[in-house]
Design a protein around this motif. Structure first.
Motif, short mmCIF file in Angstrom:
data_model
loop_
_atom_site.label_atom_id
_atom_site.label_comp_id
_atom_site.label_asym_id
_atom_site.label_seq_id
_atom_site.Cartn_x
_atom_site.Cartn_y
_atom_site.Cartn_z
N THR A 174 0.95 -1.15 0.06
CA THR A 174 -0.06 -0.16 -0.05
C THR A 174 0.92 1.33 0.09
O THR A 174 0.34 2.48 0.03
CB THR A 174 -1.10 -0.07 1.34
N ASN A 175 2.17 1.16 -0.14
CA ASN A 175 3.04 2.34 -0.06
C ASN A 175 3.60 2.28 -1.50
O ASN A 175 3.42 1.39 -2.42
CB ASN A 175 4.29 2.06 0.96
N GLY A 176 4.26 3.47 -1.76
CA GLY A 176 4.94 3.63 -2.97
C GLY A 176 6.45 3.08 -3.03
O GLY A 176 6.99 2.73 -2.03
N ASN A 177 6.83 2.89 -4.37
CA ASN A 177 8.35 2.51 -4.54
C ASN A 177 8.83 3.64 -5.37
O ASN A 177 8.41 4.62 -6.10
CB ASN A 177 8.05 1.27 -5.57
N SER A 178 10.44 3.65 -4.83
CA SER A 178 11.09 4.81 -5.74
C SER A 178 12.47 4.16 -5.82
O SER A 178 13.08 3.55 -4.79
CB SER A 178 11.15 6.15 -4.80
N THR A 201 11.67 -3.83 -11.42
CA THR A 201 10.44 -4.21 -11.29
C THR A 201 9.84 -3.56 -10.12
O THR A 201 10.22 -3.87 -9.05
CB THR A 201 10.23 -5.55 -11.43
N GLN A 202 8.49 -2.99 -10.34
CA GLN A 202 7.86 -2.30 -9.16
C GLN A 202 6.52 -2.62 -9.26
O GLN A 202 5.78 -2.43 -10.30
CB GLN A 202 7.93 -0.82 -9.17
N SER A 203 5.90 -2.96 -8.10
CA SER A 203 4.28 -3.24 -7.96
C SER A 203 3.78 -2.78 -6.65
O SER A 203 4.61 -2.67 -5.83
CB SER A 203 4.12 -4.66 -8.21
N GLY A 204 2.56 -2.41 -6.64
CA GLY A 204 2.02 -2.17 -5.45
C GLY A 204 0.63 -1.16 -5.78
O GLY A 204 0.24 -1.21 -6.99
N SER A 205 0.01 -0.78 -4.67
CA SER A 205 -1.07 0.04 -4.73
C SER A 205 -0.89 1.69 -4.92
O SER A 205 -1.90 2.23 -4.66
CB SER A 205 -2.16 -0.48 -4.11
N THR A 264 -1.68 -0.22 -9.01
CA THR A 264 -3.12 -0.44 -9.03
C THR A 264 -3.95 0.91 -8.87
O THR A 264 -5.05 0.80 -9.32
CB THR A 264 -3.36 -1.64 -8.23
N GLY A 265 -3.41 1.61 -8.12
CA GLY A 265 -4.25 2.79 -7.65
C GLY A 265 -3.45 4.07 -7.45
O GLY A 265 -3.74 5.27 -7.19
N GLY A 266 -2.34 4.05 -8.19
CA GLY A 266 -1.56 5.43 -8.32
C GLY A 266 -0.77 5.58 -9.42
O GLY A 266 -1.45 4.99 -10.48
N ASN A 267 0.48 6.24 -9.77
CA ASN A 267 0.78 6.44 -10.94
C ASN A 267 2.11 5.95 -11.04
O ASN A 267 2.94 5.65 -10.19
CB ASN A 267 1.01 8.16 -11.08
N ASN A 268 2.73 5.64 -12.23
CA ASN A 268 3.96 5.08 -12.70
C ASN A 268 4.61 6.33 -13.46
O ASN A 268 4.24 6.71 -14.40
CB ASN A 268 3.82 3.94 -13.85
N VAL A 269 5.93 6.46 -13.04
CA VAL A 269 6.53 7.67 -13.61
C VAL A 269 7.92 7.00 -13.77
O VAL A 269 8.69 6.47 -12.81
CB VAL A 269 7.02 8.89 -12.64
N THR A 270 8.55 7.23 -14.93
CA THR A 270 9.96 6.74 -15.48
C THR A 270 10.54 8.12 -16.10
O THR A 270 10.13 8.49 -17.02
CB THR A 270 10.09 5.70 -16.17
N ASN A 271 11.81 8.51 -15.30
CA ASN A 271 12.58 9.85 -15.73
C ASN A 271 14.01 9.17 -16.34
O ASN A 271 14.56 8.67 -15.48
CB ASN A 271 12.84 10.54 -14.72
N ILE A 272 14.30 9.45 -17.35
CA ILE A 272 15.58 8.79 -18.00
C ILE A 272 16.43 9.61 -18.95
O ILE A 272 15.93 10.67 -19.24
CB ILE A 272 15.16 7.69 -19.12
N GLN A 273 17.71 9.38 -18.45
CA GLN A 273 18.67 10.44 -18.94
C GLN A 273 19.91 9.35 -19.27
O GLN A 273 20.59 9.11 -18.27
CB GLN A 273 19.16 11.71 -18.49
N THR A 274 20.27 9.52 -20.50
CA THR A 274 21.38 8.74 -20.86
C THR A 274 22.54 9.56 -21.76
O THR A 274 21.87 10.30 -22.36
CB THR A 274 20.84 7.39 -21.59
#
Length: 103
Positions: A22-26, A53-57, A80-90
């Protein structure tokens, strides 16, 4: 927590799996400098494989700063109940990205 900013090697495999429930991943690997143009404190190397790999609500966030060529990146985010954000710089050539984001 691992500081990848000092890694200068090739053909390494980096894998991160997070289930935030139920918590976010970072995940932060490297980042950006003040002007947002170059990767700062980036992971450095060639022919590496990064799998995240990140999962959760709740929210999933990945920030990547990578310098090198012929690296492979695989990112899967399921919030499942939040946002997915990917910031990439290469900085480099022939890098390959696969990003799957579902909600």
């Amino acid at each position: 927590s691992r500081d990848w900013s000092s890694d200068v090697c090739s053909s390494d495999l980096y894998t991160i799996n997070q289930d935030g429930g139920t918590n976010g991943n970072s995940v932060t690997i490297g980042g950006y400098n003040a002007n947002g143009i170059t990767a700062s404190g980036a992971a450095v190397g060639n022919s590496n494989s990064y799998t995240i790999t990140q999962s959760g609500s709740y929210d999933n966030t990945v920030v990547l700063g990578v310098t090198g060529s012929s690296n492979t990146f695989g990112i899967t985010q399921t919030a499942t109940g939040g946002n997915n954000v990917t910031n990439i710089q290469t900085s480099g050539s022939s890098n390959s990205w696969t990003i799957h984001q579902t909600r």
